[in-house]
Write a protein that holds these residues in place. Structure first.
Motif, PDB file in Angstrom:
ATOM      1  N   ARG A  86       0.806  -1.230   0.000  1.00  0.00           N
ATOM      2  CA  ARG A  86       0.000   0.000   0.000  1.00  0.00           C
ATOM      3  C   ARG A  86       0.840   1.282   0.000  1.00  0.00           C
ATOM      4  N   ILE A  87       1.869   1.282  -0.802  1.00  0.00           N
ATOM      5  CA  ILE A  87       2.619   2.530  -0.938  1.00  0.00           C
ATOM      6  C   ILE A  87       1.953   3.387  -2.011  1.00  0.00           C
ATOM      7  N   PHE A  88       2.309   4.671  -2.065  1.00  0.00           N
ATOM      8  CA  PHE A  88       1.724   5.560  -3.055  1.00  0.00           C
ATOM      9  C   PHE A  88       2.629   5.548  -4.284  1.00  0.00           C
ATOM     10  N   THR A  89       2.156   4.827  -5.316  1.00  0.00           N
ATOM     11  CA  THR A  89       3.043   4.539  -6.447  1.00  0.00           C
ATOM     12  C   THR A  89       3.356   5.774  -7.287  1.00  0.00           C
ATOM     13  N   ASN A  90       2.473   6.785  -7.240  1.00  0.00           N
ATOM     14  CA  ASN A  90       2.718   7.999  -8.035  1.00  0.00           C
ATOM     15  C   ASN A  90       3.478   9.063  -7.251  1.00  0.00           C
ATOM     16  N   GLN A  98       7.981  10.575   4.022  1.00  0.00           N
ATOM     17  CA  GLN A  98       7.468  11.730   4.772  1.00  0.00           C
ATOM     18  C   GLN A  98       6.062  11.450   5.311  1.00  0.00           C
ATOM     19  N   LEU A  99       5.252  10.767   4.482  1.00  0.00           N
ATOM     20  CA  LEU A  99       3.886  10.449   4.907  1.00  0.00           C
ATOM     21  C   LEU A  99       3.867   9.570   6.155  1.00  0.00           C
ATOM     22  N   GLY A 100       4.888   8.728   6.283  1.00  0.00           N
ATOM     23  CA  GLY A 100       4.973   7.864   7.465  1.00  0.00           C
ATOM     24  C   GLY A 100       5.135   8.658   8.750  1.00  0.00           C
ATOM     25  N   ALA A 101       5.567   9.906   8.627  1.00  0.00           N
ATOM     26  CA  ALA A 101       5.801  10.751   9.810  1.00  0.00           C
ATOM     27  C   ALA A 101       4.669  11.746  10.018  1.00  0.00           C
ATOM     28  N   PHE A 102       3.511  11.506   9.380  1.00  0.00           N
ATOM     29  CA  PHE A 102       2.455  12.538   9.382  1.00  0.00           C
ATOM     30  C   PHE A 102       1.916  12.877  10.762  1.00  0.00           C
ATOM     31  N   THR A 103       2.053  11.938  11.706  1.00  0.00           N
ATOM     32  CA  THR A 103       1.497  12.200  13.045  1.00  0.00           C
ATOM     33  C   THR A 103       2.487  12.969  13.933  1.00  0.00           C
ATOM     34  N   ARG A 104       3.703  13.172  13.418  1.00  0.00           N
ATOM     35  CA  ARG A 104       4.741  13.729  14.312  1.00  0.00           C
ATOM     36  C   ARG A 104       4.830  15.244  14.231  1.00  0.00           C
ATOM     37  N   GLY A 145      10.067   0.957   5.807  1.00  0.00           N
ATOM     38  CA  GLY A 145      10.694   2.247   6.119  1.00  0.00           C
ATOM     39  C   GLY A 145       9.660   3.299   6.473  1.00  0.00           C
ATOM     40  N   ARG A 146       8.578   3.329   5.713  1.00  0.00           N
ATOM     41  CA  ARG A 146       7.506   4.300   5.987  1.00  0.00           C
ATOM     42  C   ARG A 146       6.911   4.054   7.371  1.00  0.00           C
ATOM     43  N   ALA A 147       6.704   2.776   7.710  1.00  0.00           N
ATOM     44  CA  ALA A 147       6.149   2.452   9.029  1.00  0.00           C
ATOM     45  C   ALA A 147       7.110   2.889  10.141  1.00  0.00           C
TER      46      ALA A 147
END
Ligand code: ADP
Ligand code: MG
Length: 233
Positions: A86-90, A98-104, A145-147
């Motif tokens: 479920r990565i963002f292919t585009n 960066q999206l993996g850090a969205f809560t920080r 890595g994203r996680a």
């Protein structure tokens, strides 16, 4: 650290998890093995707050998280690398991380990105590339890595080896071992029972929504029932 007690989870009228209880202690690798459709992904989705148990409890560091929305669960320290990556292919590798850090909100994100790039040199090589152009193994590394970018206290991994060539499977499992050696706590679900039991301190066998066995990884590898049903005899 994570304690799940007697959860029942449904999709409409269909029950996917029946009175499931598991726990994960800090510093452990715990594996859930089971066939396709057993309920492994459902269990991880329920821990992540994407599904709600109808009954039962989930506590993380002694706090009930059953009513928390998924972003709050990430903030509390649980990160989920989902089945199928479920990565963002585009989007680029950089943007996915960066999206993996969205809560920080702390200022340390760049530091953690550097750590992820050190752990996965191939992600550094492909940093500005669209994620969809990468191989399956590289995409799996990106998903992990994203996680890691949310700085989790426990990492949930859903079938990280699915669809990968044997040498890449070894690479992914070695990464899981490294993360654990550095103090990481990991709950991994796998159809690849052999590999998962080899690295797990403890494991549970899930069959059609029920936990039917639990023991150390080593004991389950030697268990005749497990051998026959999950390890090819
Ligand atoms: N979105 C859904 N709607 C209805 N049933 C579902 C859904 N997702 C999964 N299921 C059903 O729930 C059961 C467990 O599925 P799943 O957790 O994906 O199993 P696993 O990850 O072990 O392969 C299966 O019978 C599956 O068909
Ligand atoms: Mg699944």
């Amino acid at each position: 650290m994570l304690e799940i007690k007697g959860i029942n989870v449904f999709y409409g009228a269909i029950q996917a998890l029946n009175d499931v209880s598991i726990n994960v202690q800090k510093g452990e690798i715990v594996a859930i093995i089971g066939s396709n459709g057993a309920g492994k992904s459902t269990l991880l989705r329920t821990i992540s707050g994407l599904l709600r148990p109808r009954t039962g409890s989930i506590t993380f560091k002694d706090q009930d998280i059953c009513a928390c929305p998924p972003d709050e669960i990430v903030r509390r320290g649980i990160s989920h690398s989902p089945e199928g990556r479920r990565i963002f292919t585009n989007m680029t590798v950089h943007e996915n991380l960066q999206l993996g850090a969205f809560t920080r909100k702390d200022g340390d994100v760049a530091n953690d990105m550097e750590k992820v790039l050190q752990r996965f040199p191939r992600l550094r090589e492909r940093f500005k590339q669209n994620a969809g152009t990468m191989s399956g193994g590289e995409q799996q590394m990106l998903a992990i890595g994203r996680a890691l970018m949310s700085r989790p206290e426990i990492l949930l991994l859903d079938e990280p080896s699915l669809g990968l060539a044997p040498n890449l499977v070894t690479e992914i499992f070695n990464i899981v071992l490294d993360l654990n050696k550095e103090g990481g706590t990991i709950l991994i679900v796998e159809q690849n029972a052999n590999r998962a039991l080899e690295i797990a301190h403890r494991a549970y066998v899930l069959e059609t929504g029920n936990i039917v066995l639990s023991d150390t990884g080593k004991a389950l590898l030697a268990n005749p029932k497990v051998k026959e049903a999950y390890l090819g005899g």
